[in-house]
Design an enzyme around this catalytic site. Structure first.
Site, PDB file in Angstrom:
ATOM      1  CB  SER A 157      -0.914   0.021   1.235  1.00  0.00           C
ATOM      2  OG  SER A 157      -1.594   1.258   1.350  1.00  0.00           O
TER       3      SER A 157
ATOM      4  CE1 TYR B 210      -6.396   4.688  -1.223  1.00  0.00           C
ATOM      5  CE2 TYR B 210      -4.269   4.408  -0.158  1.00  0.00           C
ATOM      6  CZ  TYR B 210      -5.616   4.085  -0.264  1.00  0.00           C
ATOM      7  OH  TYR B 210      -6.151   3.155   0.584  1.00  0.00           O
TER       8      TYR B 210
ATOM      9  CB  THR C   4      -7.188   2.591  -4.246  1.00  0.00           C
ATOM     10  OG1 THR C   4      -6.528   1.341  -3.993  1.00  0.00           O
ATOM     11  CG2 THR C   4      -8.450   2.661  -3.399  1.00  0.00           C
TER      12      THR C   4
ATOM     13  CG  HIS D 233     -11.426   1.133   0.804  1.00  0.00           C
ATOM     14  ND1 HIS D 233     -10.686   1.732  -0.175  1.00  0.00           N
ATOM     15  CD2 HIS D 233     -10.617   1.097   1.902  1.00  0.00           C
ATOM     16  CE1 HIS D 233      -9.497   2.072   0.305  1.00  0.00           C
ATOM     17  NE2 HIS D 233      -9.430   1.681   1.560  1.00  0.00           N
TER      18      HIS D 233
ATOM     19  CE  LYS E 178      -8.542  -3.034  -2.674  1.00  0.00           C
ATOM     20  NZ  LYS E 178      -9.139  -1.975  -1.839  1.00  0.00           N
TER      21      LYS E 178
END
Length: 416
Positions: A136, A160, A186, A300, A276
């Site tokens: 992440s 992100y 994401t 999420h 995602k």
């Protein structure tokens, strides 16, 4: 009347078979966990409440999380009998490469909060069992450190879109240089979801030593000793931050992101591109048109928009909309290998799991993650055997139905 007699020692000796547990305390603890739910209970007892709630919780009233689990509870399998299932093959392909299971370890933020071994432990387990792992942007291990810890793992990097586009681009370049095979964008986080458990616990990053947390430290001394005697707990890709996760997200994430940003990312990233956070068939079609190689049907884990669509219920429509142009994965509510089998039968190529392995991490570090993976693997294999299906590739929509408001499954969807 039944005649009674005193039992002979030789008869009792056959019945007395004490269970031989491993000598190591962590192994003994993990040996008692037969399911991910068991690991969750061990984790709940071993870490401070705020840490467990950060992992276990969801947004708002947590309706989305409960509905995800309820959807899997509604699954009814349709088995075949008298099939040779002495050996079954749980493997599949993910992004064109072999995966030992239809499973991906999902990206999770601040993973060293759960256990100081953190993302490196998760990467090593993924490497051993032969499945991908997505690091992440909000992780606590750098892109390069994970590559060093698990050099043979199938490493994905989750991104992100930040307000600071140069910083986002720099992360993408680092992932490419470090050999990451896929980028996971994401798209369901324009702002942070309302994580009410964190608010009520006064949870901050890094954890603050308030009166409440100091009282909790007395109950969980080992966790605090690990925290205070290892490298400082901080985001690997961000400058130091003091505050809540929601405050950080609202300050850093880009609420103005559009499909044009996805198309631009497609032009600069040469590897596989996974999107995602897709929750409707229309959005799935749009992101594939913009260049996505795969989409993850995900809300999420219920941690963003409460009352969001339930992933398992939306999956068939997304599979039908995408067809054979991209792979479709499912994320959210998966705590059992049977859930994985059900999702694949409904059209998913693979499933992403986050909480499942984090419970293991909290319960016993890397060995706990391995225990979670072993449990899920056994459950996938046994479910295939009981279904009378010798391989994941032979799972078809006629193997499942959802009771109570059945979801129509596509008959012509592309199969794994």
């Amino acid at each position: 009347m039944v005649e009674r007699r005193a039992p002979r020692w030789s008869e009792l000796r056959e019945l007395i078979r004490p269970r031989r547990l491993p000598g190591d305390v962590t192994d003994r603890r993990l040996a008692t966990a037969a399911t991910v739910a068991d690991l969750r209970e061990i984790a709940r007892r071993r870490v401070p409440r705020a840490v467990f709630d950060y992992t276990d919780g969801a947004a708002g009233a947590e309706l989305s999380l409960r509905r995800a689990r309820e959807a899997f509870a509604r699954v009814e399998f349709r088995p075949s009998v008298l099939r040779d299932v002495s050996e079954v093959d749980p493997a599949t392909t993910v992004l064109g490469r072999p995966s030992a299971l239809p499973l991906v370890f999902a990206p999770t933020g601040f993973t060293r909060l759960m256990h100081t071994e953190g993302e490196s432990a998760v990467g090593r387990v993924a490497e051993r069992i032969g499945i991908p792992y997505a690091l992440s942007t909000m992780g606590t291990t750098t892109i390069e450190a994970l590559a060093a810890a698990a050099p043979g793992a199938r490493r994905w990097f989750q991104l992100y879109l930040w307000r600071d586009r140069e910083a986002s681009a720099a992360l993408v370049e680092r992932a490419a240089r470090a050999g990451y095979e896929a980028l996971v964008l994401t798209v369901d986080t324009p702002v942070a979801g309302p994580r009410l458990r964190d608010v009520r616990n006064g949870f901050t990053i890094p954890p603050a030593l308030t009166l409440r947390t100091m009282a909790n430290a007395a109950v969980h001394p080992r966790w605090w000793v690990d925290l205070l005697t290892t490298e400082p707990l901080e985001f690997a890709s961000l400058r130091s931050w003091g505050g809540t996760v929601a405050e950080l997200a609202d300050r850093v994430f880009e609420p103005a992101a559009t499909l044009a940003d996805l198309a631009e990312l497609r032009e600069t990233w040469r590897g596989a591109l996974v999107v995602k956070g897709v929750q409707t068939a229309d959005d799935a079609r749009a992101v594939v048109d913009a260049g996505a190689d795969a989409v993850v049907v995900s809300n999420h884990g219920g941690r963003q928009l409460d009352r969001a669509p339930t992933p398992l219920e939306e999956l068939p429509a997304v599979v039908a909309a995408v067809g054979d142009r991209a792979e479709v994965y499912l994320d959210g509510g998966i705590l059992d290998g049977a859930d994985v089998v059900a999702a694949v039968a409904c059209g998913a190529r693979a499933c992403l799991v986050g909480r499942a392995y984090l419970y293991g991490l909290m319960a016993g570090g890397e060995r706990g993650v391995q225990r979670a993976a072993d449990v899920l693997s056994r459950e996938v294999t046994r479910t295939l055997q009981l279904l009378g299906v010798p391989s994941v590739a032979e799972l078809t929509p006629d193997r499942v139905r959802l009771r109570g408001g059945d979801v129509a499954l596509p008959t012509g969807a592309a199969r794994p």
